[in-house]
Design a protein around this motif. Structure first.
Motif, PDB file in Angstrom:
ATOM      1  N   SER A 221       0.839  -1.201   0.000  1.00  0.00           N
ATOM      2  CA  SER A 221       0.000   0.000   0.000  1.00  0.00           C
ATOM      3  C   SER A 221       0.873   1.251   0.000  1.00  0.00           C
ATOM      4  O   SER A 221       1.727   1.408  -0.857  1.00  0.00           O
ATOM      5  N   ASN A 222       0.711   2.115   0.976  1.00  0.00           N
ATOM      6  CA  ASN A 222       1.329   3.444   0.920  1.00  0.00           C
ATOM      7  C   ASN A 222       2.850   3.435   1.060  1.00  0.00           C
ATOM      8  O   ASN A 222       3.420   2.636   1.793  1.00  0.00           O
ATOM      9  N   GLY A 223       3.450   4.384   0.373  1.00  0.00           N
ATOM     10  CA  GLY A 223       4.883   4.587   0.451  1.00  0.00           C
ATOM     11  C   GLY A 223       5.239   5.927  -0.155  1.00  0.00           C
ATOM     12  O   GLY A 223       4.366   6.732  -0.503  1.00  0.00           O
ATOM     13  N   VAL A 224       6.527   6.175  -0.297  1.00  0.00           N
ATOM     14  CA  VAL A 224       7.017   7.427  -0.858  1.00  0.00           C
ATOM     15  C   VAL A 224       7.191   7.251  -2.361  1.00  0.00           C
ATOM     16  O   VAL A 224       7.915   6.356  -2.811  1.00  0.00           O
ATOM     17  N   MET A 225       6.534   8.110  -3.110  1.00  0.00           N
ATOM     18  CA  MET A 225       6.619   8.069  -4.570  1.00  0.00           C
ATOM     19  C   MET A 225       7.098   9.416  -5.094  1.00  0.00           C
ATOM     20  O   MET A 225       6.919  10.447  -4.441  1.00  0.00           O
ATOM     21  N   VAL A 226       7.726   9.384  -6.262  1.00  0.00           N
ATOM     22  CA  VAL A 226       8.226  10.615  -6.875  1.00  0.00           C
ATOM     23  C   VAL A 226       7.819  10.638  -8.346  1.00  0.00           C
ATOM     24  O   VAL A 226       7.495   9.603  -8.934  1.00  0.00           O
ATOM     25  N   SER A 227       7.857  11.816  -8.920  1.00  0.00           N
ATOM     26  CA  SER A 227       7.565  11.933 -10.349  1.00  0.00           C
ATOM     27  C   SER A 227       8.704  11.336 -11.150  1.00  0.00           C
ATOM     28  O   SER A 227       9.870  11.328 -10.714  1.00  0.00           O
ATOM     29  N   ARG A 228       8.399  10.830 -12.323  1.00  0.00           N
ATOM     30  CA  ARG A 228       9.444  10.270 -13.185  1.00  0.00           C
ATOM     31  C   ARG A 228      10.423  11.361 -13.623  1.00  0.00           C
ATOM     32  O   ARG A 228      11.607  11.087 -13.823  1.00  0.00           O
ATOM     33  N   ARG A 229       9.920  12.565 -13.740  1.00  0.00           N
ATOM     34  CA  ARG A 229      10.796  13.665 -14.130  1.00  0.00           C
ATOM     35  C   ARG A 229      11.840  13.930 -13.049  1.00  0.00           C
ATOM     36  O   ARG A 229      13.033  14.091 -13.355  1.00  0.00           O
ATOM     37  N   LEU A 230      11.403  13.970 -11.783  1.00  0.00           N
ATOM     38  CA  LEU A 230      12.348  14.212 -10.697  1.00  0.00           C
ATOM     39  C   LEU A 230      13.366  13.080 -10.613  1.00  0.00           C
ATOM     40  O   LEU A 230      14.565  13.314 -10.427  1.00  0.00           O
ATOM     41  N   ALA A 231      12.895  11.837 -10.764  1.00  0.00           N
ATOM     42  CA  ALA A 231      13.797  10.692 -10.693  1.00  0.00           C
ATOM     43  C   ALA A 231      14.844  10.725 -11.805  1.00  0.00           C
ATOM     44  O   ALA A 231      16.008  10.371 -11.583  1.00  0.00           O
ATOM     45  N   ALA A 232      14.426  11.164 -12.991  1.00  0.00           N
ATOM     46  CA  ALA A 232      15.341  11.177 -14.134  1.00  0.00           C
ATOM     47  C   ALA A 232      16.293  12.369 -14.111  1.00  0.00           C
ATOM     48  O   ALA A 232      17.478  12.234 -14.426  1.00  0.00           O
ATOM     49  N   GLU A 233      15.780  13.535 -13.717  1.00  0.00           N
ATOM     50  CA  GLU A 233      16.571  14.757 -13.811  1.00  0.00           C
ATOM     51  C   GLU A 233      17.386  15.057 -12.553  1.00  0.00           C
ATOM     52  O   GLU A 233      18.459  15.678 -12.636  1.00  0.00           O
ATOM     53  N   LYS A 234      16.898  14.604 -11.390  1.00  0.00           N
ATOM     54  CA  LYS A 234      17.595  14.907 -10.138  1.00  0.00           C
ATOM     55  C   LYS A 234      17.639  13.670  -9.238  1.00  0.00           C
ATOM     56  O   LYS A 234      17.106  13.657  -8.125  1.00  0.00           O
ATOM     57  N   PRO A 235      18.307  12.619  -9.719  1.00  0.00           N
ATOM     58  CA  PRO A 235      18.345  11.371  -8.938  1.00  0.00           C
ATOM     59  C   PRO A 235      18.998  11.535  -7.571  1.00  0.00           C
ATOM     60  O   PRO A 235      18.592  10.871  -6.610  1.00  0.00           O
ATOM     61  N   GLU A 236      19.996  12.415  -7.455  1.00  0.00           N
ATOM     62  CA  GLU A 236      20.646  12.601  -6.159  1.00  0.00           C
ATOM     63  C   GLU A 236      19.703  13.262  -5.167  1.00  0.00           C
ATOM     64  O   GLU A 236      19.763  12.994  -3.960  1.00  0.00           O
ATOM     65  N   ALA A 237      18.817  14.126  -5.665  1.00  0.00           N
ATOM     66  CA  ALA A 237      17.818  14.743  -4.794  1.00  0.00           C
ATOM     67  C   ALA A 237      16.847  13.685  -4.278  1.00  0.00           C
ATOM     68  O   ALA A 237      16.446  13.708  -3.102  1.00  0.00           O
ATOM     69  N   VAL A 238      16.476  12.739  -5.145  1.00  0.00           N
ATOM     70  CA  VAL A 238      15.585  11.664  -4.719  1.00  0.00           C
ATOM     71  C   VAL A 238      16.282  10.787  -3.680  1.00  0.00           C
ATOM     72  O   VAL A 238      15.678  10.396  -2.673  1.00  0.00           O
ATOM     73  N   ARG A 239      17.550  10.484  -3.898  1.00  0.00           N
ATOM     74  CA  ARG A 239      18.291   9.689  -2.911  1.00  0.00           C
ATOM     75  C   ARG A 239      18.347  10.421  -1.569  1.00  0.00           C
ATOM     76  O   ARG A 239      18.212   9.802  -0.507  1.00  0.00           O
ATOM     77  N   GLY A 240      18.555  11.720  -1.627  1.00  0.00           N
ATOM     78  CA  GLY A 240      18.589  12.497  -0.398  1.00  0.00           C
ATOM     79  C   GLY A 240      17.254  12.527   0.299  1.00  0.00           C
ATOM     80  O   GLY A 240      17.177  12.434   1.539  1.00  0.00           O
ATOM     81  N   LEU A 241      16.183  12.649  -0.470  1.00  0.00           N
ATOM     82  CA  LEU A 241      14.826  12.642   0.085  1.00  0.00           C
ATOM     83  C   LEU A 241      14.568  11.324   0.812  1.00  0.00           C
ATOM     84  O   LEU A 241      14.099  11.309   1.960  1.00  0.00           O
ATOM     85  N   VAL A 242      14.880  10.225   0.136  1.00  0.00           N
ATOM     86  CA  VAL A 242      14.645   8.903   0.720  1.00  0.00           C
ATOM     87  C   VAL A 242      15.539   8.685   1.931  1.00  0.00           C
ATOM     88  O   VAL A 242      15.104   8.127   2.954  1.00  0.00           O
ATOM     89  N   ARG A 243      16.766   9.139   1.846  1.00  0.00           N
ATOM     90  CA  ARG A 243      17.703   8.980   2.963  1.00  0.00           C
ATOM     91  C   ARG A 243      17.194   9.713   4.205  1.00  0.00           C
ATOM     92  O   ARG A 243      17.236   9.186   5.325  1.00  0.00           O
ATOM     93  N   ALA A 244      16.703  10.930   4.020  1.00  0.00           N
ATOM     94  CA  ALA A 244      16.195  11.722   5.141  1.00  0.00           C
ATOM     95  C   ALA A 244      14.952  11.082   5.749  1.00  0.00           C
ATOM     96  O   ALA A 244      14.808  11.011   6.980  1.00  0.00           O
ATOM     97  N   ILE A 245      14.043  10.610   4.898  1.00  0.00           N
ATOM     98  CA  ILE A 245      12.814   9.981   5.396  1.00  0.00           C
ATOM     99  C   ILE A 245      13.137   8.687   6.121  1.00  0.00           C
ATOM    100  O   ILE A 245      12.582   8.391   7.190  1.00  0.00           O
ATOM    101  N   ASN A 246      14.038   7.892   5.552  1.00  0.00           N
ATOM    102  CA  ASN A 246      14.421   6.641   6.201  1.00  0.00           C
ATOM    103  C   ASN A 246      15.037   6.900   7.570  1.00  0.00           C
ATOM    104  O   ASN A 246      14.764   6.183   8.546  1.00  0.00           O
ATOM    105  N   ARG A 247      15.858   7.927   7.661  1.00  0.00           N
ATOM    106  CA  ARG A 247      16.480   8.277   8.936  1.00  0.00           C
ATOM    107  C   ARG A 247      15.420   8.550  10.001  1.00  0.00           C
ATOM    108  O   ARG A 247      15.506   8.057  11.132  1.00  0.00           O
ATOM    109  N   ALA A 248      14.388   9.302   9.609  1.00  0.00           N
ATOM    110  CA  ALA A 248      13.304   9.605  10.546  1.00  0.00           C
ATOM    111  C   ALA A 248      12.432   8.378  10.805  1.00  0.00           C
ATOM    112  O   ALA A 248      11.957   8.176  11.932  1.00  0.00           O
TER     113      ALA A 248
END
Length: 346
Positions: A221-248
């Motif tokens: 069911s629920n989880g963290v999702m991102v736009s395909r554009r963000l994943a393709a154009e700013k993958p490091e930002a997505v990694r940082g987003l996931v890293r921060a959420i996982n930490r919390a």
């Protein structure tokens, strides 16, 4: 005399200092993040990551807005209104079946077990899906649990024609069950649990929760999702987003009160005790599963996701079955050791 060596040293020191400082607001990557519903205890990890500066530390400027439903998160991201959010993977499957180019991609699974349940009174005589035969059950017509009921009945060898389904408003589900207007209600259990508490009920003692996941519909069911554009154009930002959420997430899993404290700091009128109970229920029921304990937070099993895609396609009559890789991308996940329950966080 020349002072060039000193000037060079000063310049180097300036660069080193700049590298050590947090990114300025104008240098951060802006991310518009939508929740699935109004602020609740289950949103504690996202709010905690914001409050404690975990997003800032990743060079991100994250704006968190309340949502309008788990499926609406997908629509908001697909339309470009939001870059990321917390929503239902099953809605991604539906979107990817018809519009794969705009469908978001799940990058961090939170609800390892779907929170769809048949809720009934403990003394109702209903102890299994088979016991629903000849009974009246209630649920909002548009809700996932209601739409999935016919498939749930079929996989449990129950004729759907033998179960009467009453369409009802979501905010009346517990009330109508308490009044005896239905024998059972089709609920999103992390929501219904607190609804019962708010009505002075004991959801553990006086009610029975028959989970879809334990009765043949083993869905995520629920989880963290991102736009395909963000994943393709700013993958490091997505990694940082996931890293921060996982930490919390790791911190809240160890102490749910941390997340609720972050919630009450922006919504002081919420019932902190009820929201802590909600988070504890979510952890026990849909987050901390055997699979999560094996794979770590955020990940999932590809074969199980493929089966889930088949179930959703059957329930919703989808012509196209997306591949698991169209729906979930684990390449953005932190190392497994950082995602283990009770393990090491960043």
């Amino acid at each position: 005399m020349t002072y060039r060596p000193l000037a060079g040293a000063l310049a180097l020191a300036t660069l080193m200092l700049a590298a050590a400082l947090p990114a300025r607001a104008e240098d951060k990557v802006p991310i518009r993040f939508t929740l699935d519903w109004v602020y609740q205890g289950i949103h504690g990890p996202f709010l905690l990551a914001k409050e404690k500066g975990y997003f800032d530390a990743e060079g991100l400027d994250v704006t968190i807005d309340q949502g309008e439903g788990s499926a609406a998160t997908v629509t908001r991201i697909a339309s470009g209104t939001y870059d990321a959010g917390f929503g239902d993977i099953n809605a991604i499957i539906q979107q990817a079946a018809s519009a794969p180019d705009t469908a978001p991609v799940m990058v961090y699974q939170v609800y390892n077990a779907a929170p769809f349940s048949v809720l009934t009174k403990a003394d109702s005589g209903i102890a299994s899906i088979a016991d629903l035969s000849g009974k009246k059950v209630g649920g909002p017509a548009s809700a996932a649990a209601t739409k999935l009921l016919p498939l749930l009945l079929k996989v449990n060898s129950v004729d759907p024609a033998g179960v009467e389904v009453l369409n009802m408003q979501a905010n009346l589900q517990e009330q109508m069950l308490l009044r005896g207007e239905v024998a059972a209600s089709l609920v999103f259990n992390v929501t219904s649990y607190v609804n019962l508490l708010s009505q002075g009920q004991d959801p553990e003692r006086d009610f029975r929760w028959i989970d879809f996941a334990a009765n043949g519909l083993d869905l995520y069911s629920n989880g963290v999702m991102v736009s395909r554009r963000l994943a393709a154009e700013k993958p490091e930002a997505v990694r940082g987003l996931v890293r921060a959420i996982n930490r919390a997430m790791v911190e809240v899993a160890a102490d749910p009160a941390l997340g609720v404290a972050a919630l009450t700091s922006i919504e002081p009128l919420v019932n902190a005790d009820a929201e802590t109970a909600r988070m504890r229920f979510a952890l026990a029921r849909v987050i901390e599963t055997d699979e999560t304990k094996r794979l770590g937070l955020g990940d999932l099993d590809d074969a199980r996701l493929t089966r889930a895609i088949g179930s959703i396609a059957q329930a919703y009559g989808l012509e196209r079955h997306p591949a698991a890789t169209d729906i979930f991308d684990r390449s953005f996940l932190p190392a497994q050791a950082d995602r283990m329950l009770g393990g090491t966080s960043q």
